[in-house]
Design an enzyme around this catalytic site. Structure first.
Site, PDB file in Angstrom:
ATOM      1  N   ASP A 159      31.537  11.349  36.758  1.00 35.33           N
ATOM      2  CA  ASP A 159      32.525  10.289  36.462  1.00 35.33           C
ATOM      3  C   ASP A 159      31.854   8.922  36.476  1.00 35.33           C
ATOM      4  O   ASP A 159      32.109   8.070  35.622  1.00 35.33           O
ATOM      5  CB  ASP A 159      33.721  10.352  37.420  1.00 35.33           C
ATOM      6  CG  ASP A 159      33.350  10.717  38.837  1.00 35.33           C
ATOM      7  OD1 ASP A 159      32.297  11.355  39.029  1.00 35.33           O
ATOM      8  OD2 ASP A 159      34.092  10.378  39.763  1.00 35.33           O
TER       9      ASP A 159
ATOM     10  N   LYS B  34      28.895  17.144  39.004  1.00 33.44           N
ATOM     11  CA  LYS B  34      30.071  16.783  39.801  1.00 33.44           C
ATOM     12  C   LYS B  34      29.946  17.509  41.147  1.00 33.44           C
ATOM     13  O   LYS B  34      30.860  18.173  41.633  1.00 33.44           O
ATOM     14  CB  LYS B  34      31.333  17.217  39.013  1.00 33.44           C
ATOM     15  CG  LYS B  34      32.626  16.797  39.577  1.00 33.44           C
ATOM     16  CD  LYS B  34      32.934  15.326  39.392  1.00 33.44           C
ATOM     17  CE  LYS B  34      34.224  14.976  40.113  1.00 33.44           C
ATOM     18  NZ  LYS B  34      34.357  13.556  40.442  1.00 33.44           N
TER      19      LYS B  34
ATOM     20  N   ASP C  23      29.756  18.030  27.295  1.00 32.46           N
ATOM     21  CA  ASP C  23      30.723  17.929  26.209  1.00 32.46           C
ATOM     22  C   ASP C  23      31.375  16.548  26.228  1.00 32.46           C
ATOM     23  O   ASP C  23      31.388  15.817  25.232  1.00 32.46           O
ATOM     24  CB  ASP C  23      31.784  19.020  26.432  1.00 32.46           C
ATOM     25  CG  ASP C  23      32.575  19.316  25.182  1.00 32.46           C
ATOM     26  OD1 ASP C  23      32.182  18.844  24.103  1.00 32.46           O
ATOM     27  OD2 ASP C  23      33.597  20.016  25.288  1.00 32.46           O
TER      28      ASP C  23
ATOM     29  N   TYR D  31      31.575  27.577  29.092  1.00 34.38           N
ATOM     30  CA  TYR D  31      31.248  28.376  27.906  1.00 34.38           C
ATOM     31  C   TYR D  31      31.102  29.861  28.228  1.00 34.38           C
ATOM     32  O   TYR D  31      31.032  30.675  27.312  1.00 34.38           O
ATOM     33  CB  TYR D  31      29.948  27.884  27.266  1.00 34.38           C
ATOM     34  CG  TYR D  31      30.153  26.986  26.062  1.00 34.38           C
ATOM     35  CD1 TYR D  31      31.377  26.400  25.794  1.00 34.38           C
ATOM     36  CD2 TYR D  31      29.105  26.723  25.188  1.00 34.38           C
ATOM     37  CE1 TYR D  31      31.552  25.565  24.715  1.00 34.38           C
ATOM     38  CE2 TYR D  31      29.269  25.898  24.095  1.00 34.38           C
ATOM     39  CZ  TYR D  31      30.497  25.319  23.862  1.00 34.38           C
ATOM     40  OH  TYR D  31      30.653  24.502  22.778  1.00 34.38           O
TER      41      TYR D  31
END
Ligand code: NAP
Length: 417
Positions: free
Chosen positions: A280, A226, A304, A156
């Site tokens: 994930d 991640k 998101d 963003y």
């Protein structure tokens, strides 16, 4: 404050805030952006439902229409006028419908601009199942999660350069020649983006998630990252998240390691356990171990993906509510977009916008009105009085227009009050 083209209601009082705490009168002025596309259908429907819940609990909302997107272009010849930002700053708490963002060319997202310019640094999305809503999973009731997604940085931040431009080539040169990443970028045109994740941005988000968990009797906060691949952005997000938990909450908050190393997996009732999962894996975990997750805190992009995936499990976009929260400031909005193909048809489901309003009322401390809204929506859907999106997935329901669905919810609020 004076406004160029906004009518400030002649009655009603202003919500104020001290040190992030809201002071809420019984007759607040609340700004509303109807939004683009189906915003023109769902926003008036939600307004009626919220108004009915306020009235049923002895209060009154004085709506103040403000403008962004298409309605602002018509009125001001610009997408996001100062009037709109000023009104949201002055009146503290508002609600908006979806705004269209063209892909690729054109202007940047107005939603992103609003969140950034008002420093609404958290996007909060409660994800729970309402009785009667069809779901693609076997046990949708197992999901009762609240997602806290960082709203101002990561992707963003919008720092990127288009392939083939001088700027992109200069960044390539800097990365290769000055920073020494000589094998990282392929020859030929390349688009380049920068993903900032700061200590400040991370810690204030994680604080909001932990505070929420403590105030609402939630058991865990999961940091979703991640960090195995992006060590200095996502990995550090996790480390700063744990730092907040360890350094700012004392005995009330423990980490998953402490839980197992020192307490053999048993958390005393008052504790919130902070753990972390790789993004994930987390997308899998919400399907396979749904009930184990409670509050999630995530950088922007993970949040998101994850909140839309979670939203699908409890019935999809027509249902999923949200709110953007800053210090002493809130802008509620549904998760869905402007679905232009259905615009103005009085067809789509207003539940997501209505339940976004429910978050707003909860934050005002109007929990009784918020409960009436939840019960009203649940009564309507469980009696199979539904809009097209739900109707096509169930047997024997009654298909209602957007406005008719709102009527049913209002009737139920009045009956239950
Ligand atoms: P979308 O507007 O959310 O619509 C995608 C599909 O979701 C619709 O075709 C419809 O599916 C279903 N849907 C969405 N809202 C619904 C509702 N209230 N009731 C029933 N079904 C609903 O996503 P999009 O088409 O990708 O995006 C359109 C525009 O909205 C884009 O410009 C995008 O940037 C913008 N957007 C804005 C926001 C925001 O303002 N916060 C958020 C997301 C996207 P079916 O056709 O299968 O019935």
């Amino acid at each position: 404050m004076s406004y160029e083209r906004v009518d400030v209601p002649s009655a009603g009082e202003q919500i104020t805030s001290d040190d992030s705490e809201l002071n809420v009168p019984d007759d607040p002025v609340v700004p509303i952006i109807h939004g683009d596309g189906i915003g023109t259908d769902v926003a008036p429907a939600a307004q009626r439902v919220l108004g009915a819940a306020a009235e049923a609990t002895g209060r009154e909302i004085h709506w103040m229409r403000i403008y962004a997107g298409e309605s602002a272009r018509e009125r001001y010849d610009e997408n996001l006028p100062d009037d709109t930002l000023d009104a949201l700053r002055e009146f503290k708490v508002g609600i908006k419908g979806p705004l269209t963002t063209p892909v690729g060319a054109g202007y940047r997202s107005l939603n992103v601009a609003l969140r950034k310019r008002l420093d609404l640094y958290t996007n909060m999305r409660p994800t729970y199942h309402i009785k009667g809503v069809p779901s693609p999973v076997k046990d949708p009731d197992a999901m009762d999660m609240v997602n806290f997604r960082e709203n101002t940085e990561d992707v963003y931040a919008g720092i990127e350069w288009e392939a083939g431009t001088d700027e992109a080539e200069r960044v390539r040169e800097f990365v290769e020649e000055e920073m020494g990443f000589t094998e990282s970028i392929h020859e030929g045109p390349v688009g380049i983006g920068i993903k900032p994740i700061s200590e400040f941005g991370t810690k204030r988000l994680v604080r909001q998630a932990i505070d929420y968990a403590l105030e609402n009797g939630r058991e865990s906060v999961t940091l979703v990252h991640k960090g195995n691949i992006m060590k200095f952005t996502e990995g550090t997000f996790r480390d700063w998240g744990y730092e907040v938990a360890r350094e700012e909450y004392g005995e009330n908050v423990i980490t998953e390691d402490t839980l197992w190393d020192e307490r053999d997996g048993e958390a005393p009732d008052a504790d919130v356990v902070v753990n972390d999962r790789i993004a994930d894996n987390m997308l899998q975990q919400i399907l396979t171990r749904t009930g184990e997750y409670d509050v999630l805190a995530m950088p922007n992009l993970n949040g998101d993906y994850l909140s839309d995936a979670a939203g699908a499990q409890i019935g999809g976009l027509g249902i999923a509510p949200g709110a953007n929260i800053g210090d002493g400031r809130l802008l509620a909005e549904p998760v869905h977009g402007s679905a232009p193909k259905y615009a103005g048809q009085d067809k789509v489901n207003p539940t997501a916008m209505i339940l976004s309003g429910r978050i707003m009322l909860d934050q005002l401390g109007w929990n009784d009105a918020a409960d009436l809204i939840y019960d009203g929506v649940e009564d309507a859907i469980s009696s199979k009085k539904v809009t097209y999106d739900i109707h096509r997935q169930i047997d024997g329901g009654e298909k209602l227009a957007t406005s008719e669905f709102a009527d049913v919810v209002v009737d139920s609020i009045e009956d239950n009050a």
